[in-house]
Design a protein around this motif. Structure first.
Motif, PDB file in Angstrom:
ATOM      1  N   LEU A  38       0.809  -1.213   0.000  1.00  0.00           N
ATOM      2  CA  LEU A  38       0.000   0.000   0.000  1.00  0.00           C
ATOM      3  C   LEU A  38       0.850   1.274   0.000  1.00  0.00           C
ATOM      4  O   LEU A  38       0.295   2.377   0.023  1.00  0.00           O
ATOM      5  CB  LEU A  38      -0.934   0.004   1.210  1.00  0.00           C
ATOM      6  CG  LEU A  38      -1.981  -1.128   1.244  1.00  0.00           C
ATOM      7  CD1 LEU A  38      -2.746  -1.096   2.555  1.00  0.00           C
ATOM      8  CD2 LEU A  38      -2.940  -1.039   0.061  1.00  0.00           C
ATOM      9  N   GLN A  39       2.180   1.138  -0.027  1.00  0.00           N
ATOM     10  CA  GLN A  39       3.102   2.279  -0.076  1.00  0.00           C
ATOM     11  C   GLN A  39       2.816   3.294   1.038  1.00  0.00           C
ATOM     12  O   GLN A  39       2.728   4.503   0.818  1.00  0.00           O
ATOM     13  CB  GLN A  39       3.032   2.964  -1.441  1.00  0.00           C
ATOM     14  CG  GLN A  39       3.350   2.058  -2.616  1.00  0.00           C
ATOM     15  CD  GLN A  39       3.375   2.806  -3.927  1.00  0.00           C
ATOM     16  OE1 GLN A  39       4.319   3.551  -4.216  1.00  0.00           O
ATOM     17  NE2 GLN A  39       2.354   2.632  -4.738  1.00  0.00           N
ATOM     18  N   VAL A  40       2.677   2.774   2.241  1.00  0.00           N
ATOM     19  CA  VAL A  40       2.249   3.588   3.377  1.00  0.00           C
ATOM     20  C   VAL A  40       3.187   4.768   3.633  1.00  0.00           C
ATOM     21  O   VAL A  40       2.741   5.865   4.008  1.00  0.00           O
ATOM     22  CB  VAL A  40       2.131   2.696   4.633  1.00  0.00           C
ATOM     23  CG1 VAL A  40       1.947   3.537   5.890  1.00  0.00           C
ATOM     24  CG2 VAL A  40       0.959   1.734   4.471  1.00  0.00           C
ATOM     25  N   ALA A 126      -6.013   5.449  -2.318  1.00  0.00           N
ATOM     26  CA  ALA A 126      -5.243   5.757  -3.524  1.00  0.00           C
ATOM     27  C   ALA A 126      -4.742   4.549  -4.290  1.00  0.00           C
ATOM     28  O   ALA A 126      -4.322   4.691  -5.444  1.00  0.00           O
ATOM     29  CB  ALA A 126      -4.041   6.629  -3.142  1.00  0.00           C
ATOM     30  N   HIS A 127      -4.750   3.370  -3.697  1.00  0.00           N
ATOM     31  CA  HIS A 127      -4.082   2.235  -4.331  1.00  0.00           C
ATOM     32  C   HIS A 127      -4.671   1.943  -5.717  1.00  0.00           C
ATOM     33  O   HIS A 127      -5.890   1.878  -5.886  1.00  0.00           O
ATOM     34  CB  HIS A 127      -4.177   0.985  -3.462  1.00  0.00           C
ATOM     35  CG  HIS A 127      -3.196  -0.069  -3.843  1.00  0.00           C
ATOM     36  ND1 HIS A 127      -3.484  -1.044  -4.782  1.00  0.00           N
ATOM     37  CD2 HIS A 127      -1.922  -0.294  -3.442  1.00  0.00           C
ATOM     38  CE1 HIS A 127      -2.436  -1.823  -4.924  1.00  0.00           C
ATOM     39  NE2 HIS A 127      -1.471  -1.400  -4.129  1.00  0.00           N
ATOM     40  N   LEU A 151       1.270  11.095  -9.059  1.00  0.00           N
ATOM     41  CA  LEU A 151       1.712  11.017  -7.668  1.00  0.00           C
ATOM     42  C   LEU A 151       1.106   9.793  -6.993  1.00  0.00           C
ATOM     43  O   LEU A 151      -0.098   9.543  -7.128  1.00  0.00           O
ATOM     44  CB  LEU A 151       1.295  12.273  -6.906  1.00  0.00           C
ATOM     45  CG  LEU A 151       1.916  13.593  -7.382  1.00  0.00           C
ATOM     46  CD1 LEU A 151       1.309  14.762  -6.633  1.00  0.00           C
ATOM     47  CD2 LEU A 151       3.430  13.565  -7.203  1.00  0.00           C
ATOM     48  N   PRO A 152       1.879   9.003  -6.254  1.00  0.00           N
ATOM     49  CA  PRO A 152       1.333   7.808  -5.587  1.00  0.00           C
ATOM     50  C   PRO A 152       0.204   8.135  -4.617  1.00  0.00           C
ATOM     51  O   PRO A 152      -0.697   7.328  -4.413  1.00  0.00           O
ATOM     52  CB  PRO A 152       2.555   7.242  -4.845  1.00  0.00           C
ATOM     53  CG  PRO A 152       3.738   7.795  -5.558  1.00  0.00           C
ATOM     54  CD  PRO A 152       3.330   9.157  -6.043  1.00  0.00           C
ATOM     55  N   GLN A 153       0.237   9.343  -4.042  1.00  0.00           N
ATOM     56  CA  GLN A 153      -0.777   9.721  -3.063  1.00  0.00           C
ATOM     57  C   GLN A 153      -1.954  10.483  -3.669  1.00  0.00           C
ATOM     58  O   GLN A 153      -2.760  11.049  -2.938  1.00  0.00           O
ATOM     59  CB  GLN A 153      -0.148  10.554  -1.938  1.00  0.00           C
ATOM     60  CG  GLN A 153       0.463  11.874  -2.396  1.00  0.00           C
ATOM     61  CD  GLN A 153       1.913  11.758  -2.795  1.00  0.00           C
ATOM     62  OE1 GLN A 153       2.346  10.741  -3.309  1.00  0.00           O
ATOM     63  NE2 GLN A 153       2.681  12.824  -2.558  1.00  0.00           N
ATOM     64  N   GLU A 154      -2.077  10.472  -4.999  1.00  0.00           N
ATOM     65  CA  GLU A 154      -3.181  11.166  -5.661  1.00  0.00           C
ATOM     66  C   GLU A 154      -4.515  10.502  -5.298  1.00  0.00           C
ATOM     67  O   GLU A 154      -4.679   9.296  -5.436  1.00  0.00           O
ATOM     68  CB  GLU A 154      -2.992  11.151  -7.172  1.00  0.00           C
ATOM     69  CG  GLU A 154      -4.110  11.835  -7.949  1.00  0.00           C
ATOM     70  CD  GLU A 154      -4.229  13.315  -7.615  1.00  0.00           C
ATOM     71  OE1 GLU A 154      -5.257  13.687  -7.006  1.00  0.00           O
ATOM     72  OE2 GLU A 154      -3.294  14.076  -7.948  1.00  0.00           O
ATOM     73  N   LEU A 155      -5.478  11.315  -4.872  1.00  0.00           N
ATOM     74  CA  LEU A 155      -6.780  10.799  -4.442  1.00  0.00           C
ATOM     75  C   LEU A 155      -7.910  11.112  -5.422  1.00  0.00           C
ATOM     76  O   LEU A 155      -8.973  10.493  -5.354  1.00  0.00           O
ATOM     77  CB  LEU A 155      -7.141  11.371  -3.064  1.00  0.00           C
ATOM     78  CG  LEU A 155      -6.178  11.049  -1.928  1.00  0.00           C
ATOM     79  CD1 LEU A 155      -6.626  11.740  -0.646  1.00  0.00           C
ATOM     80  CD2 LEU A 155      -6.081   9.538  -1.717  1.00  0.00           C
ATOM     81  N   LEU A 156      -7.720  12.070  -6.303  1.00  0.00           N
ATOM     82  CA  LEU A 156      -8.762  12.440  -7.258  1.00  0.00           C
ATOM     83  C   LEU A 156      -8.596  11.637  -8.544  1.00  0.00           C
ATOM     84  O   LEU A 156      -7.512  11.607  -9.124  1.00  0.00           O
ATOM     85  CB  LEU A 156      -8.694  13.937  -7.554  1.00  0.00           C
ATOM     86  CG  LEU A 156      -9.751  14.501  -8.504  1.00  0.00           C
ATOM     87  CD1 LEU A 156     -11.154  14.317  -7.929  1.00  0.00           C
ATOM     88  CD2 LEU A 156      -9.478  15.982  -8.790  1.00  0.00           C
TER      89      LEU A 156
END
Length: 274
Positions: A38-40, A126-127, A151-156
């Motif tokens: 999950l790339q925490v 995000a996964h 970006l790995p943390q992109e949520l949109l």
């Protein structure tokens, strides 16, 4: 003298028993895998991601659910689960730090039955394979689904409906697929094809979604200001439910672990109208 067939059956049964006993993994091994998968480390979150309550060291049965509420914990106890894996766990930054009342009862139940609690918030949203956003896209049969940045943390996320729909038609489709009627804040356009979305309480992404030029934005919750953003920017908004939009990612993660490690998995959906 024992017959060959009897000896074979005994050997076969012993092998089956061996595999059944070996059909589990160390808690630390599971946590390490989830942290990497999950790339925490790439997320700054509102709560700790990972092991939140420590239970037994060996894990064979996992219960997944959206939120670590008492009914989910009770169901995990009833099923004799070794671990509970959720999207919404404990120890949020805005919460009191004392363990009293409802939180004490929840944690006491986990400790009394030696059950681990794992929770993953933004990393699960995000996964790209089992996250809430891709899982919602699959549930709604959206095509060309992808995050709006690398970006790995992109949520949109953004994508397309498989066919054009009217605003009312999209509301009906969401109701059918999620089992919950969304609150629809209408705009002036009468045809919807391009959509953006972010599960849960992400209504404030509506301004970014509007800048993408999409026809509609889907999320879980709604605020008073959301109405004005939708109306003034000409974008349809669908508040489809925080719980309803986030029940699919955690289920997909549990199924992934079951396939990857041979663990027993049960998703338990505790109904929540919010």
């Amino acid at each position: 003298m024992l017959q060959p067939r009897f000896l074979y059956l005994c050997y076969h049964q012993q092998q089956q028993q061996f595999f059944a006993l070996d059909n589990n993994m160390q808690r630390a091994e599971l946590e390490t895998y989830l942290q990497t998968f999950l790339q925490v480390e790439k997320f700054r979150d509102y709560a700790p991601n990972g092991l939140q309550v420590e239970g037994r060291s060996r894990i064979a049965r996992i219960v997944t659910g959206v939120t670590a509420c008492q009914p989910l914990i009770d169901a995990a106890i009833s099923w004799q689960a070794d671990a509970v894996l959720v999207h919404h766990g404990f120890f949020w930054k805005s919460e009191p730090q004392v363990l009293v009342g409802m939180k004490q009862r929840r944690i006491k139940a986990l400790l009394a039955h030696d059950i681990n609690l794992f929770a993953y918030h933004l990393p699960l949203d995000a996964h790209p394979k089992v996250g809430n956003n891709i899982a919602l896209a699959l549930q709604l049969a959206l095509i060309d689904a992808q995050p709006v940045s690398d970006l790995p943390q992109e949520l949109l996320w953004r994508g397309q409906l498989s066919q054009e729909m009217s605003p009312e038609g999209l509301a009906e489709w969401i109701t059918k697929r999620l089992g919950r009627a969304p609150l629809h804040l209408p705009a002036s356009n009468t045809v919807i094809r391009a959509v953006a979305w972010c599960t849960g309480g992400a209504q404030d992404y509506i301004d970014q979604a509007s800048a993408l030029g999409v026809d509609a934005f889907i999320s879980g919750e709604v605020s008073e200001r959301t109405f004005h953003s939708a109306a003034e920017q000409g974008i349809h908004y669908y508040a489809a439910g925080h719980h309803a939009t986030e029940r699919y990612g955690i289920q997909a993660l549990g199924e992934h672990l079951a396939q990857q490690f041979g663990l027993e998995h049960r998703f338990i959906d505790i109904d929540n109208p919010v």
